[in-house]
Scaffold this active site. Sequence first.
Site, PDB file in Angstrom:
ATOM      1  N   ILE A 131       8.301  -0.996   8.314  1.00  0.00           N
ATOM      2  CA  ILE A 131       7.072  -1.769   8.210  1.00  0.00           C
ATOM      3  C   ILE A 131       7.148  -2.865   9.274  1.00  0.00           C
ATOM      4  O   ILE A 131       8.240  -3.241   9.704  1.00  0.00           O
ATOM      5  CB  ILE A 131       6.847  -2.365   6.796  1.00  0.00           C
ATOM      6  CG1 ILE A 131       8.046  -3.189   6.338  1.00  0.00           C
ATOM      7  CG2 ILE A 131       6.523  -1.275   5.796  1.00  0.00           C
ATOM      8  CD1 ILE A 131       7.862  -3.811   4.954  1.00  0.00           C
ATOM      9  N   ASP A 132       6.006  -3.343   9.709  1.00  0.00           N
ATOM     10  CA  ASP A 132       5.966  -4.301  10.811  1.00  0.00           C
ATOM     11  C   ASP A 132       6.669  -5.611  10.453  1.00  0.00           C
ATOM     12  O   ASP A 132       6.805  -5.960   9.276  1.00  0.00           O
ATOM     13  CB  ASP A 132       4.514  -4.595  11.200  1.00  0.00           C
ATOM     14  CG  ASP A 132       3.772  -3.352  11.659  1.00  0.00           C
ATOM     15  OD1 ASP A 132       4.433  -2.445  12.207  1.00  0.00           O
ATOM     16  OD2 ASP A 132       2.542  -3.286  11.463  1.00  0.00           O
ATOM     17  N   LYS A 133       7.052  -6.337  11.472  1.00  0.00           N
ATOM     18  CA  LYS A 133       7.757  -7.612  11.300  1.00  0.00           C
ATOM     19  C   LYS A 133       7.024  -8.539  10.329  1.00  0.00           C
ATOM     20  O   LYS A 133       7.631  -9.114   9.431  1.00  0.00           O
ATOM     21  CB  LYS A 133       7.903  -8.299  12.666  1.00  0.00           C
ATOM     22  CG  LYS A 133       8.494  -9.704  12.589  1.00  0.00           C
ATOM     23  CD  LYS A 133       8.450 -10.400  13.947  1.00  0.00           C
ATOM     24  CE  LYS A 133       8.895 -11.855  13.824  1.00  0.00           C
ATOM     25  NZ  LYS A 133       8.767 -12.585  15.104  1.00  0.00           N
TER      26      LYS A 133
END
Length: 304
Positions: free
Chosen positions: A137-139
């Site tokens: 999942i994105d930062k």
Amino acid sequence: MDIIELQVSEEQKNERIDKFLSTYNGEWSRSQVQIWIKEGSVKVNDNPVKTNYKCQPQDRIVVVIPDPEPLDVVAEQMNLDIYYEDQDVLVVNKPKGMVVHPAPGHMSGTLVNGLMAHCQDLSGINGVLRPGIVHRIDKDTSGLLMVAKNDMAHESLVDQLVNKTVTRRYKAIVHGSIQHDHGTINAPIGRDKVDRQSMTVTNVSSKEAVTHFNVIERYDNFTFVECQLETGRTHQIRVHMKYIGYPLVGDPKYGPKKTLPINGQALHAGILGFEHPRTKEYLEFEAPLPLEFQQVLEQIKNNH
């Protein structure tokens, strides 16, 4: 470096070589065997072969097992929010602002750095920089991730992702008031030809992408939604919601510049469910909304 010699029997005729070798040794995953074959570490009758080679009786197979590649990622002690762990899998709630795995510019402070300090047994299918990582999942997206602790678990979890049987439900706040209670966005996603760091809906060099959404609550200029992923493309929810005209609040890449006071997109991977690779039991976990997300939601409600 280990060298192993094998011979194919009559019963094993026409069996794919990657299946033959992974069946021969339960410790060798099929993915790992395929890597060895592509690297030329597997030879049949002194000749390199492809992964789909069909074994023939009396074939002499030589497997050169390379020494393990030294892991150059530093283990770092972190207070990880572990939701579940056994000998095969681990489920962790990643905080907003944390990168999942090391990459140029982010070689420390990542989830992988913390996982390496927490446990030494992580699958090696994704190489030295992404041990155990099955999906990302994105930062600036918070929420649940499943981690594989061995290659068997890794292959099972990847197969479930490919077969679209993993439950992945996200909570998000978007700009605008969505009038439909629910919907499905079926639009292929690929690299933006102008901005190579961004993804976009396109038919050029794209992959199938399907997102389902349900409206939880509407406000004057915002909507609180739950999105369920059928596929898992890079930035999928962020790109799809922008595509239908409702970009995520706080999204620095795909949203408007003037937005609510939140650090990065209001997106939380709150529910994760999958079949356990060994026991075949269905497991499902839920992580509550992080504090910052709750505060922004409360602000919207108060303004409404």
